[in-house]
Design a protein around this motif. Structure first.
Motif, PDB file in Angstrom:
ATOM      1  N   PRO A 186       0.821  -1.207   0.000  1.00 13.07           N
ATOM      2  CA  PRO A 186       0.000   0.000   0.000  1.00 13.07           C
ATOM      3  C   PRO A 186       0.857   1.261   0.000  1.00 13.07           C
ATOM      4  CG  PRO A 186       0.068  -0.973   2.186  1.00 13.07           C
ATOM      5  CD  PRO A 186       0.717  -1.960   1.258  1.00 13.07           C
ATOM      6  N   PRO A 187       0.365   2.352  -0.573  1.00 12.62           N
ATOM      7  CA  PRO A 187       1.077   3.618  -0.422  1.00 12.62           C
ATOM      8  C   PRO A 187       1.244   3.930   1.065  1.00 12.62           C
ATOM      9  CG  PRO A 187      -0.734   3.821  -2.001  1.00 12.62           C
ATOM     10  CD  PRO A 187      -0.897   2.499  -1.333  1.00 12.62           C
ATOM     11  N   LEU A 188       2.375   4.490   1.410  1.00 10.29           N
ATOM     12  CA  LEU A 188       2.619   4.787   2.818  1.00 10.29           C
ATOM     13  C   LEU A 188       1.715   5.907   3.326  1.00 10.29           C
ATOM     14  CD1 LEU A 188       6.525   4.556   2.904  1.00 10.29           C
ATOM     15  CD2 LEU A 188       4.819   2.743   3.144  1.00 10.29           C
ATOM     16  N   VAL A 189       1.060   6.614   2.418  1.00 13.05           N
ATOM     17  CA  VAL A 189       0.154   7.705   2.802  1.00 13.05           C
ATOM     18  C   VAL A 189      -1.294   7.247   2.920  1.00 13.05           C
ATOM     19  CG1 VAL A 189       1.642   9.488   1.817  1.00 13.05           C
ATOM     20  CG2 VAL A 189      -0.107   8.405   0.375  1.00 13.05           C
ATOM     21  N   ILE A 190      -1.582   5.977   2.734  1.00 13.64           N
ATOM     22  CA  ILE A 190      -2.957   5.493   2.796  1.00 13.64           C
ATOM     23  C   ILE A 190      -3.531   5.744   4.190  1.00 13.64           C
ATOM     24  CG2 ILE A 190      -2.331   3.131   3.491  1.00 13.64           C
ATOM     25  CD1 ILE A 190      -4.554   2.124   1.610  1.00 13.64           C
ATOM     26  N   SER A 191      -4.809   6.115   4.243  1.00 14.55           N
ATOM     27  CA  SER A 191      -5.429   6.375   5.542  1.00 14.55           C
ATOM     28  C   SER A 191      -5.682   5.058   6.273  1.00 14.55           C
ATOM     29  CB  SER A 191      -6.753   7.121   5.358  1.00 14.55           C
ATOM     30  OG  SER A 191      -7.738   6.253   4.813  1.00 14.55           O
ATOM     31  N   PRO A 192      -5.674   5.084   7.598  1.00 11.05           N
ATOM     32  CA  PRO A 192      -5.962   3.851   8.353  1.00 11.05           C
ATOM     33  C   PRO A 192      -7.321   3.255   8.008  1.00 11.05           C
ATOM     34  CG  PRO A 192      -5.009   5.511   9.804  1.00 11.05           C
ATOM     35  CD  PRO A 192      -5.295   6.190   8.493  1.00 11.05           C
ATOM     36  N   GLU A 193      -8.318   4.113   7.778  1.00  7.60           N
ATOM     37  CA  GLU A 193      -9.665   3.634   7.477  1.00  7.60           C
ATOM     38  C   GLU A 193      -9.711   2.922   6.133  1.00  7.60           C
ATOM     39  OE1 GLU A 193      -9.515   6.848  10.313  1.00  7.60           O
ATOM     40  OE2 GLU A 193      -8.879   6.825   8.192  1.00  7.60           O
ATOM     41  N   LEU A 194      -9.059   3.506   5.133  1.00  5.38           N
ATOM     42  CA  LEU A 194      -9.054   2.900   3.810  1.00  5.38           C
ATOM     43  C   LEU A 194      -8.259   1.594   3.821  1.00  5.38           C
ATOM     44  CD1 LEU A 194     -10.070   3.378   0.925  1.00  5.38           C
ATOM     45  CD2 LEU A 194      -7.910   4.540   0.446  1.00  5.38           C
ATOM     46  N   LEU A 195      -7.149   1.592   4.531  1.00  7.37           N
ATOM     47  CA  LEU A 195      -6.347   0.375   4.649  1.00  7.37           C
ATOM     48  C   LEU A 195      -7.167  -0.741   5.296  1.00  7.37           C
ATOM     49  CD1 LEU A 195      -3.574  -1.063   4.435  1.00  7.37           C
ATOM     50  CD2 LEU A 195      -3.061  -0.134   6.708  1.00  7.37           C
ATOM     51  N   ALA A 196      -7.854  -0.426   6.383  1.00  3.68           N
ATOM     52  CA  ALA A 196      -8.666  -1.441   7.060  1.00  3.68           C
ATOM     53  C   ALA A 196      -9.751  -1.977   6.152  1.00  3.68           C
ATOM     54  CB  ALA A 196      -9.279  -0.842   8.326  1.00  3.68           C
ATOM     55  N   ASP A 197     -10.354  -1.110   5.352  1.00  4.48           N
ATOM     56  CA  ASP A 197     -11.380  -1.543   4.413  1.00  4.48           C
ATOM     57  C   ASP A 197     -10.794  -2.515   3.398  1.00  4.48           C
ATOM     58  OD1 ASP A 197     -13.890  -1.584   3.044  1.00  4.48           O
ATOM     59  OD2 ASP A 197     -13.140  -0.070   1.652  1.00  4.48           O
ATOM     60  N   GLY A 198      -9.633  -2.179   2.860  1.00  6.65           N
ATOM     61  CA  GLY A 198      -8.999  -3.068   1.887  1.00  6.65           C
ATOM     62  C   GLY A 198      -8.639  -4.416   2.478  1.00  6.65           C
ATOM     63  N   ILE A 199      -8.142  -4.430   3.704  1.00  5.43           N
ATOM     64  CA  ILE A 199      -7.773  -5.697   4.345  1.00  5.43           C
ATOM     65  C   ILE A 199      -9.014  -6.511   4.680  1.00  5.43           C
ATOM     66  CG2 ILE A 199      -6.581  -6.738   6.306  1.00  5.43           C
ATOM     67  CD1 ILE A 199      -4.786  -5.433   4.141  1.00  5.43           C
ATOM     68  N   ASP A 200     -10.107  -5.841   5.037  1.00  3.55           N
ATOM     69  CA  ASP A 200     -11.369  -6.568   5.243  1.00  3.55           C
ATOM     70  C   ASP A 200     -11.740  -7.368   4.003  1.00  3.55           C
ATOM     71  OD1 ASP A 200     -11.707  -5.575   7.808  1.00  3.55           O
ATOM     72  OD2 ASP A 200     -13.119  -3.998   7.223  1.00  3.55           O
ATOM     73  N   VAL A 201     -11.645  -6.718   2.845  1.00  7.33           N
ATOM     74  CA  VAL A 201     -11.990  -7.383   1.586  1.00  7.33           C
ATOM     75  C   VAL A 201     -11.036  -8.544   1.321  1.00  7.33           C
ATOM     76  CG1 VAL A 201     -12.102  -7.081  -0.929  1.00  7.33           C
ATOM     77  CG2 VAL A 201     -13.076  -5.336   0.597  1.00  7.33           C
ATOM     78  N   LEU A 202      -9.746  -8.328   1.556  1.00 10.99           N
ATOM     79  CA  LEU A 202      -8.756  -9.373   1.323  1.00 10.99           C
ATOM     80  C   LEU A 202      -9.010 -10.580   2.222  1.00 10.99           C
ATOM     81  CD1 LEU A 202      -6.098 -10.496   0.161  1.00 10.99           C
ATOM     82  CD2 LEU A 202      -4.899  -9.233   1.968  1.00 10.99           C
ATOM     83  N   VAL A 203      -9.220 -10.350   3.494  1.00 13.01           N
ATOM     84  CA  VAL A 203      -9.451 -11.452   4.430  1.00 13.01           C
ATOM     85  C   VAL A 203     -10.691 -12.245   4.022  1.00 13.01           C
ATOM     86  CG1 VAL A 203     -10.077 -12.006   6.810  1.00 13.01           C
ATOM     87  CG2 VAL A 203      -8.214 -10.394   6.349  1.00 13.01           C
ATOM     88  N   ALA A 204     -11.743 -11.530   3.633  1.00  7.24           N
ATOM     89  CA  ALA A 204     -12.968 -12.214   3.195  1.00  7.24           C
ATOM     90  C   ALA A 204     -12.705 -13.039   1.936  1.00  7.24           C
ATOM     91  CB  ALA A 204     -14.075 -11.198   2.947  1.00  7.24           C
ATOM     92  N   ALA A 205     -11.910 -12.495   1.015  1.00  3.35           N
ATOM     93  CA  ALA A 205     -11.613 -13.217  -0.226  1.00  3.35           C
ATOM     94  C   ALA A 205     -10.804 -14.476   0.048  1.00  3.35           C
ATOM     95  CB  ALA A 205     -10.870 -12.300  -1.196  1.00  3.35           C
ATOM     96  N   ILE A 206      -9.844 -14.395   0.965  1.00  2.60           N
ATOM     97  CA  ILE A 206      -9.048 -15.576   1.304  1.00  2.60           C
ATOM     98  C   ILE A 206      -9.928 -16.637   1.962  1.00  2.60           C
ATOM     99  CG2 ILE A 206      -7.195 -16.430   2.782  1.00  2.60           C
ATOM    100  CD1 ILE A 206      -5.799 -13.718   2.356  1.00  2.60           C
TER     101      ILE A 206
END
Length: 450
Positions: free
Chosen positions: A420-440
């Motif tokens: 991820p870009p180092l400037v990504i917001s914590p909220e956006l990062l958490a949203d992306g990881i939620d999707v990844l975890v669900a996909a796995i």
């Protein structure tokens, strides 16, 4: 153009109708050998979002393969680029010089590991940097041989392709390869035959045997290592391994080259990944995040080694282009001023425990690993360590359909890597990881059902 809203948002299927139309044009005009990860066309990007021409906004967990660490349109990078373009776009530094080239070199001399006297040469791509590091090492030592590791990736040119381990797609059909390139086993803890606790010692013993007994240390110009292997699967070396490599190199007058093209400039939660191990290489190669999205690369190292090549032996028409140098100065300023090294550590603290929690709970997850904002999940067939590339592809595809951009890597194509870009917001990062975890999790269920 303003940066896109920093939220995930889908308005069409992926890819959407405009991207599909553009894809048809692409297929008509571009060589088939140019691969693609996601068949969408980008309208704008910035922060932690990539927005396509159909208005879909994707959480960016790729950063253009670790390039846009400060985001794809950081204001300081954009400002400096615009100012430089108005002044001049090119002169060739080898013909008429400009200050930006010198300023970037001075910054790298200051930031790279070690307090010794250093010098820098700028180039355009990571592969160029690696090739030139080898050239410099060969002239300095008067020796021909280069030693690299299994699972290594160093580029796509003849020499760097020869140094790269993975055959498909990087080497298949492109031989014969460059001579005097030798490969030692990589200490890949998850896959080390006798167990991860033996990886460092046994890999070092194999490296020493290769260098001393098989090649002859007096023939070896350089040992080139990625402090964390990138395309090979985000393999973090076991403690003590890099220090052992450095000791072997110093013992025999071999130039130690750290390929920090993907790991450097804050990505791993240190300015350079070597800093985690307290290693001071003789030469360091950088690219990717250095240019803030513009093509720029560098070799930085001990002054006496860098000065071994006589005038005219290094360079290139576009090396250290003034616009790319301006972008680099903006990117470096952002990394330091905005505390992005510390931000990478915060990303690790937020994400890695979530990924590690899947180990033992989701049967296709063999290991979660990484440092800083360079993190990965290795996917396997349940109950084994057999690689599961089809699961990795399914996970990446499912994430894309939900508006999250991830990348697949690994020698066996079974690793999901997160950059991820180092400037990504914590909220956006958490949203992306939620999707990844669900996909796995969903892919594990589908794999079990199959």
């Amino acid at each position: 153009m303003p940066q896109p809203d920093q939220t995930r948002h889908l308005v069409t299927a992926v890819p959407g109708p405009r991207s599909l139309a553009m894809q048809a044009e692409r297929d008509a005009h571009l060589a088939d050998g140019l691969g693609r990860t996601l068949p969408v066309f980008v309208e704008r990007a910035g922060g932690g979002i990539v927005e396509d021409v159909d208005g879909n906004r994707f959480v960016d967990l790729a950063s253009g393969i670790a390039v846009t660490s400060v985001g794809a349109s950081h204001p300081e990078v954009a400002r400096r680029v615009a100012e430089q373009v108005e002044r001049f776009t090119h002169t060739c530094f080898l013909v008429t010089q400009y200050e930006g080239f010198v300023e970037v070199a001075a910054a790298l001399n200051r930031l790279t590991p070690g307090e010794h006297a250093k010098k820098t040469a700028l180039f355009s791509t990571g592969a160029e940097a690696v090739e030139n590091a080898v050239k410099i090492a060969r002239v300095h030592t008067g020796r021909p041989a280069v030693v690299v590791l299994g699972h290594a990736y160093h580029g796509r040119t003849l020499l760097t392709m020869s140094m790269t381990a993975k055959n498909v797609p990087y080497k298949e059909g492109f031989g014969p390869f460059a001579p005097e390139v030798y490969r030692a086993p990589s200490p890949y803890p998850f896959r080390w035959p006798s167990g991860p606790e033996h990886a460092a010692a046994e890999a070092l013993a194999a490296l020493r045997e290769l260098v001393v007994s098989q090649i002859g240390a007096h023939h070896v110009a350089a040992i080139v290592v990625e402090p964390i292997q990138g395309e090979g699967g985000f393999v973090v070396p076991p403690p003590g391994y890099l220090a052992g490599v450095a000791e072997l190199a110093a013992e025999h007058g071999i130039v130690l080259v750290a390929d920090e093209i993907q790991t450097g400039l804050g990505r791993t939660g240190a300015m350079f990944a070597c800093d985690h191990e307290g290693i001071v290489p003789d030469l360091v190669t950088t690219a990717k995040a250095l240019g803030g999205g513009m093509p720029l690369a560098a070799v930085t190292g001990r002054a006496e080694i860098m000065d071994a090549v006589p005038a005219g032996g290094l360079g290139g028409t576009y090396s250290g282009n003034p616009v790319a140098c301006a972008a680099a100065l903006g990117a470096l300023e952002a990394i330091e001023r905005e505390g992005l090294v510390e931000r990478a550590r915060e990303i690790e603290a937020a994400v890695l425990p979530r990924l590690q929690a899947l180990v033992g709970q989701v049967p296709v997850v063999g290991e979660a690993r990484g440092r800083g904002a360079m993190l990965a999940v290795e996917l396997v067939r349940p109950g084994t360590d057999e690689p599961a590339p089809e699961v990795a592809r399914a996970v990446a595809a499912a994430c894309a359909q939900q508006g999250v951009l991830t990348l697949v890597c690994g020698t066996f194509g079974n690793v999901i890597r997160l950059l991820p870009p180092l400037v990504i917001s914590p909220e956006l990062l958490a949203d992306g990881i939620d999707v990844l975890v669900a996909a796995i999790t969903e892919a594990a269920g589908a794999d079990a059902a199959a």
